[in-house]
Scaffold this active site. Structure first.
Site, PDB file in Angstrom:
ATOM      1  N   MET A  83       0.829  -1.195   0.000  1.00 29.75           N
ATOM      2  CA  MET A  83       0.000   0.000   0.000  1.00 29.75           C
ATOM      3  C   MET A  83       0.871   1.256   0.000  1.00 29.75           C
ATOM      4  O   MET A  83       1.987   1.251   0.509  1.00 29.75           O
ATOM      5  CB  MET A  83      -0.916   0.017   1.228  1.00 29.75           C
ATOM      6  CG  MET A  83      -1.969  -1.080   1.220  1.00 29.75           C
ATOM      7  SD  MET A  83      -3.181  -0.824  -0.080  1.00 29.75           S
ATOM      8  CE  MET A  83      -4.304  -2.167   0.261  1.00 29.75           C
ATOM      9  N   CYS A  84       0.356   2.313  -0.556  1.00 29.98           N
ATOM     10  CA  CYS A  84       1.073   3.582  -0.640  1.00 29.98           C
ATOM     11  C   CYS A  84       1.000   4.318   0.692  1.00 29.98           C
ATOM     12  O   CYS A  84       0.292   3.904   1.615  1.00 29.98           O
ATOM     13  CB  CYS A  84       0.461   4.442  -1.746  1.00 29.98           C
ATOM     14  SG  CYS A  84       0.280   3.599  -3.331  1.00 29.98           S
ATOM     15  N   ARG A  85       1.731   5.430   0.773  1.00 30.72           N
ATOM     16  CA  ARG A  85       1.706   6.291   1.953  1.00 30.72           C
ATOM     17  C   ARG A  85       1.469   7.723   1.494  1.00 30.72           C
ATOM     18  O   ARG A  85       1.940   8.139   0.432  1.00 30.72           O
ATOM     19  CB  ARG A  85       2.999   6.223   2.743  1.00 30.72           C
ATOM     20  CG  ARG A  85       3.416   4.831   3.257  1.00 30.72           C
ATOM     21  CD  ARG A  85       2.607   4.364   4.462  1.00 30.72           C
ATOM     22  NE  ARG A  85       1.371   3.721   4.059  1.00 30.72           N
ATOM     23  CZ  ARG A  85       0.466   3.250   4.919  1.00 30.72           C
ATOM     24  NH1 ARG A  85       0.660   3.380   6.226  1.00 30.72           N
ATOM     25  NH2 ARG A  85      -0.620   2.669   4.482  1.00 30.72           N
TER      26      ARG A  85
ATOM     27  N   ASN B  98      -4.684   5.706  -1.832  1.00 34.91           N
ATOM     28  CA  ASN B  98      -4.052   4.506  -1.316  1.00 34.91           C
ATOM     29  C   ASN B  98      -5.124   3.440  -1.220  1.00 34.91           C
ATOM     30  O   ASN B  98      -6.176   3.659  -0.610  1.00 34.91           O
ATOM     31  CB  ASN B  98      -3.437   4.777   0.065  1.00 34.91           C
ATOM     32  CG  ASN B  98      -2.808   3.537   0.672  1.00 34.91           C
ATOM     33  OD1 ASN B  98      -2.430   2.616  -0.037  1.00 34.91           O
ATOM     34  ND2 ASN B  98      -2.714   3.516   1.992  1.00 34.91           N
TER      35      ASN B  98
END
Length: 261
Positions: free
Chosen positions: A1-3, A112
């Site tokens: 997952m992105c931040r 996200n």
């Protein structure tokens, strides 16, 4: 997952949020604590607002920790409102066009999460876009499609209604797993944040307390590492931070009065 990390308030150097905090977004690119992957190295990007209505945009495919331009830019650029994103890709190859934030007109947007059945609905969602928005699409991600669909559903006039309509377009989860959306976006005046999962938990997003300069930050993980200073944003409520204060709205309902914070 992105931040994700974002800020609104009195103008500050971008580095005060992206680089300098103990658990800054730059640190999270290699040492995320609340994601499936500790490393987010599939590109990064920043959108920021100044005197122009349209945001500035800087994106690249390098890992955030590998680009000296990023730290220099963050040291020199000041802004009253900006959004930063580091990517761990799920849909779409690693390319500049697929790096967040995405920008169109006065809006910038990052995401996200994922739509596991995106391959099954992509053609339908593309066909539903007005010509101008269809032509604005540059990448191949589900995230950019969410952004363009929000625009098609009236993001300019009613962000909560646009989110609700977009979730209807995405539809229920399929056999590949739940839909998970954590979005941060802005029109240059307000900073918006929203979390949703069709089942289970959505990717994390926290709101800071009022910072020492009077501003507020939103981040996937607390930037200072002290969770008592940060509040987890609830699912299915749109959070808006502006000069009028903090407002929350149940998606599909009338905007609440500004909260006392």
């Amino acid at each position: 997952m992105c931040r994700i990390a974002a800020y609104t308030g009195p103008a500050i150097p971008l580095e005060n949020i992206i680089v300098r905090p103990r658990h800054s977004l730059l640190t999270q690119s290699q040492h995320a604590n609340e994601a499936k992957l500790a490393v987010n190295g599939d590109g990064f990007g920043i959108s920021w607002y100044g005197q122009d209505d349209r945001p500035g945009l800087y994106r690249d495919v390098l890992p955030a920790w590998a680009d000296d331009n990023l730290t220099n830019l963050c040291r020199m650029v000041r802004s009253h409102l900006f959004i930063a994103h580091i990517r761990a890709s799920t849909v779409g190859e690693t390319s500049r066009a697929n790096c967040h934030p995405f920008a169109l007109g006065r809006w910038s947007f990052c995401h996200n999460g994922q739509i596991p059945h995106f391959g099954q609905i992509k053609r339908r969602m593309m066909a539903a876009l007005p010509d101008a928005l269809f032509d604005a699409r540059r990448g191949t991600t589900d995230s950019e499609m969410i952004f363009l669909t929000l625009q098609a559903h009236g993001l300019d006039t009613d962000p909560a209604a646009a989110i609700a309509a977009t979730l209807r377009d995405i539809g229920p989860e399929g056999d590949n797993g739940p839909v998970k959306l954590t979005c941060v976006f802005s029109d240059g005046q307000s900073l918006f944040a929203f979390r949703h999962a069709s089942s289970g938990s959505s990717p994390t997003l926290y709101l800071s307390g009022v910072l020492d300069n009077g501003g507020r930050a939103v981040a996937s993980e607390p930037l200072c590492g002290v969770t008592e200073r940060w509040t987890a944003l609830p699912c299915n409520q749109l959070c808006r931070i502006s000069t009028e204060g903090l407002q929350t709205q149940e998606v599909g309902l009338r905007m609440a009065e500004p909260a006392v914070v």
